[in-house]
Enzyme design. Structure first.
Site, PDB file in Angstrom:
ATOM      1  N   GLY A 124      54.578  66.000  84.636  1.00 60.90           N
ATOM      2  CA  GLY A 124      53.909  65.036  85.275  1.00 60.90           C
ATOM      3  C   GLY A 124      52.648  66.036  85.989  1.00 60.90           C
ATOM      4  O   GLY A 124      52.969  67.284  85.953  1.00 60.90           O
TER       5      GLY A 124
ATOM      6  N   GLN B 179      47.052  69.044  92.313  1.00 62.17           N
ATOM      7  CA  GLN B 179      47.241  70.262  92.158  1.00 62.17           C
ATOM      8  C   GLN B 179      46.262  71.030  91.285  1.00 62.17           C
ATOM      9  O   GLN B 179      46.571  72.147  90.948  1.00 62.17           O
ATOM     10  CB  GLN B 179      48.663  70.001  90.869  1.00 62.17           C
ATOM     11  CG  GLN B 179      49.937  69.739  91.584  1.00 62.17           C
ATOM     12  CD  GLN B 179      50.829  69.656  90.786  1.00 62.17           C
ATOM     13  OE1 GLN B 179      50.833  68.280  89.943  1.00 62.17           O
ATOM     14  NE2 GLN B 179      51.763  70.483  90.595  1.00 62.17           N
TER      15      GLN B 179
ATOM     16  N   CYS C 252      58.355  72.159  89.945  1.00 58.14           N
ATOM     17  CA  CYS C 252      56.941  71.707  89.962  1.00 58.14           C
ATOM     18  C   CYS C 252      56.041  72.827  89.600  1.00 58.14           C
ATOM     19  O   CYS C 252      56.428  74.114  89.771  1.00 58.14           O
ATOM     20  CB  CYS C 252      56.963  71.624  91.615  1.00 58.14           C
ATOM     21  SG  CYS C 252      55.115  70.987  91.989  1.00 58.14           S
ATOM     22  N   LEU C 253      55.183  72.626  89.007  1.00 59.81           N
ATOM     23  CA  LEU C 253      54.072  73.718  88.337  1.00 59.81           C
ATOM     24  C   LEU C 253      53.400  74.354  89.488  1.00 59.81           C
ATOM     25  O   LEU C 253      52.938  75.377  89.248  1.00 59.81           O
ATOM     26  CB  LEU C 253      53.079  72.663  87.589  1.00 59.81           C
ATOM     27  CG  LEU C 253      53.594  72.006  86.292  1.00 59.81           C
ATOM     28  CD1 LEU C 253      52.449  71.371  85.321  1.00 59.81           C
ATOM     29  CD2 LEU C 253      54.158  73.331  85.445  1.00 59.81           C
TER      30      LEU C 253
ATOM     31  N   HIS D 257      57.304  62.052  92.939  1.00 59.39           N
ATOM     32  CA  HIS D 257      57.042  63.574  93.019  1.00 59.39           C
ATOM     33  C   HIS D 257      55.448  63.730  93.039  1.00 59.39           C
ATOM     34  O   HIS D 257      55.010  64.367  93.789  1.00 59.39           O
ATOM     35  CB  HIS D 257      57.676  64.353  91.683  1.00 59.39           C
ATOM     36  CG  HIS D 257      57.168  65.820  91.920  1.00 59.39           C
ATOM     37  ND1 HIS D 257      58.366  66.739  92.119  1.00 59.39           N
ATOM     38  CD2 HIS D 257      56.054  66.407  91.597  1.00 59.39           C
ATOM     39  CE1 HIS D 257      57.623  67.954  91.859  1.00 59.39           C
ATOM     40  NE2 HIS D 257      56.501  67.641  91.610  1.00 59.39           N
ATOM     41  N   GLU D 258      54.918  62.795  92.073  1.00 59.89           N
ATOM     42  CA  GLU D 258      53.452  62.902  92.017  1.00 59.89           C
ATOM     43  C   GLU D 258      52.552  62.352  93.240  1.00 59.89           C
ATOM     44  O   GLU D 258      51.616  62.813  93.676  1.00 59.89           O
ATOM     45  CB  GLU D 258      52.820  62.191  90.670  1.00 59.89           C
ATOM     46  CG  GLU D 258      53.573  62.746  89.410  1.00 59.89           C
ATOM     47  CD  GLU D 258      53.547  64.270  89.363  1.00 59.89           C
ATOM     48  OE1 GLU D 258      52.628  65.203  89.914  1.00 59.89           O
ATOM     49  OE2 GLU D 258      54.146  64.869  88.714  1.00 59.89           O
TER      50      GLU D 258
ATOM     51  N   HIS E 136      52.403  64.490  95.979  1.00 62.84           N
ATOM     52  CA  HIS E 136      51.245  65.579  95.816  1.00 62.84           C
ATOM     53  C   HIS E 136      49.952  65.000  96.395  1.00 62.84           C
ATOM     54  O   HIS E 136      49.142  65.437  97.060  1.00 62.84           O
ATOM     55  CB  HIS E 136      51.269  65.885  94.317  1.00 62.84           C
ATOM     56  CG  HIS E 136      52.095  66.865  93.655  1.00 62.84           C
ATOM     57  ND1 HIS E 136      52.010  68.051  94.474  1.00 62.84           N
ATOM     58  CD2 HIS E 136      52.917  67.162  92.677  1.00 62.84           C
ATOM     59  CE1 HIS E 136      52.847  69.032  93.775  1.00 62.84           C
ATOM     60  NE2 HIS E 136      53.402  68.212  92.806  1.00 62.84           N
TER      61      HIS E 136
HETATM   62  O1  GNR Z   1      57.334  69.363  85.128  1.00 54.91           O
HETATM   63  C1  GNR Z   1      57.728  68.915  86.171  1.00 54.91           C
HETATM   64  N1  GNR Z   1      59.201  68.691  86.101  1.00 54.91           N
HETATM   65  C2  GNR Z   1      59.805  67.651  86.782  1.00 54.91           C
HETATM   66  C3  GNR Z   1      61.220  67.686  87.083  1.00 54.91           C
HETATM   67  C4  GNR Z   1      61.882  66.929  87.979  1.00 54.91           C
HETATM   68  C5  GNR Z   1      61.159  66.182  88.820  1.00 54.91           C
HETATM   69  C6  GNR Z   1      59.872  66.285  88.694  1.00 54.91           C
HETATM   70  C7  GNR Z   1      58.919  66.822  88.121  1.00 54.91           C
HETATM   71  S1  GNR Z   1      57.268  66.898  87.877  1.00 54.91           S
HETATM   72  C8  GNR Z   1      56.887  68.518  87.433  1.00 54.91           C
HETATM   73  C9  GNR Z   1      55.572  68.849  87.016  1.00 54.91           C
HETATM   74  C10 GNR Z   1      54.865  68.800  88.545  1.00 54.91           C
HETATM   75  O2  GNR Z   1      54.921  69.681  89.180  1.00 54.91           O
HETATM   76  N2  GNR Z   1      54.372  67.604  88.893  1.00 54.91           N
HETATM   77  O3  GNR Z   1      53.527  67.535  90.105  1.00 54.91           O
HETATM   78 NI    NI Z   2      54.768  69.065  91.250  1.00 54.57          NI
END
Ligand code: GNR
Ligand code: NI
Length: 170
Positions: free
Chosen positions: A46, A51, A95-96, A137-138, A141
């Site tokens: 995601g 980001q 998270c990236l 999670h998104e 952000h």
């Molecule tokens: O790549 C991603 N993997 C992930 C794994 C578990 C829970 C959430 C994520 S999102 C993350 C990519 C990212 O940073 N999205 O904001």
């Molecule tokens: Ni993330």
């Protein structure tokens, strides 16, 4: 399409609360496509506009990771959680913007989300499993929140220190 640069914690721009889009037009669709290209290039599940330094409530996701299965991208603008279950589950998140680190986060297992899709249609849908984890999670952000913000200050400090080391090797 263009690949965008992903911000790494503790970049202060990751703490900005993003603004709603007024409608999903060509410019928003271009951002969604560039974000998806960036997400696939970085092997993410995601990505939130925050980001990539864009101050708009836009997220993209693709949580189908089985070998050989088709891509199933989601593009959402102004996502809102309308309902979440009392039942929670714990997932090991990455998270990236926090590269090389992972950590367990407890969240509601099931959600109902409302968003504008790429055609500017208002959609309501239920999500569970990895999709529910990813949407939450998104949206975090977009509200200036990282998954490590759920951890104790000490644990956050350890992760940010590791990240500094990771950055100097990257
Ligand atoms: O790549 C991603 N993997 C992930 C794994 C578990 C829970 C959430 C994520 S999102 C993350 C990519 C990212 O940073 N999205 O904001
Ligand atoms: Ni993330």
């Amino acid at each position: 399409m263009a690949q965008l640069n992903v911000l790494i914690a503790p970049d202060p721009r990751l703490k900005i609360v993003a603004k709603p889009v007024s409608s999903v037009d060509d410019s928003v669709r271009k951002i969604m496509d560039d974000m998806l290209e960036t997400m696939y290039a970085e092997d993410g599940a995601g990505l939130a506009a925050t980001q990539v330094g864009i101050d708009k409530r836009i997220i993209v996701m693709d949580v189908v990771w089985d070998e050989g299965s088709k891509r199933a991208p989601f593009k959402m603008a102004n996502p809102e959680i309308l309902w979440c279950s009392e039942e929670t589950s714990i997932h090991n998140e990455g998270c990236l913007s926090v590269p090389g680190q992972r950590g367990e986060v407890e969240r509601p297992s099931k959600i109902k989300v409302r968003y504008l899709d790429e055609k500017n249609t208002l959609i309501e849908r239920d999500a569970d499993g990895m999709l529910a984890v990813c949407i939450q999670h998104e949206i975090d952000h977009l509200n200036g929140k990282l998954y490590i913000d759920y951890f104790s200050p000490l644990k956050q400090q350890i992760i940010l220190r590791k990240l500094k080391k990771y950055k100097s090797y990257a």
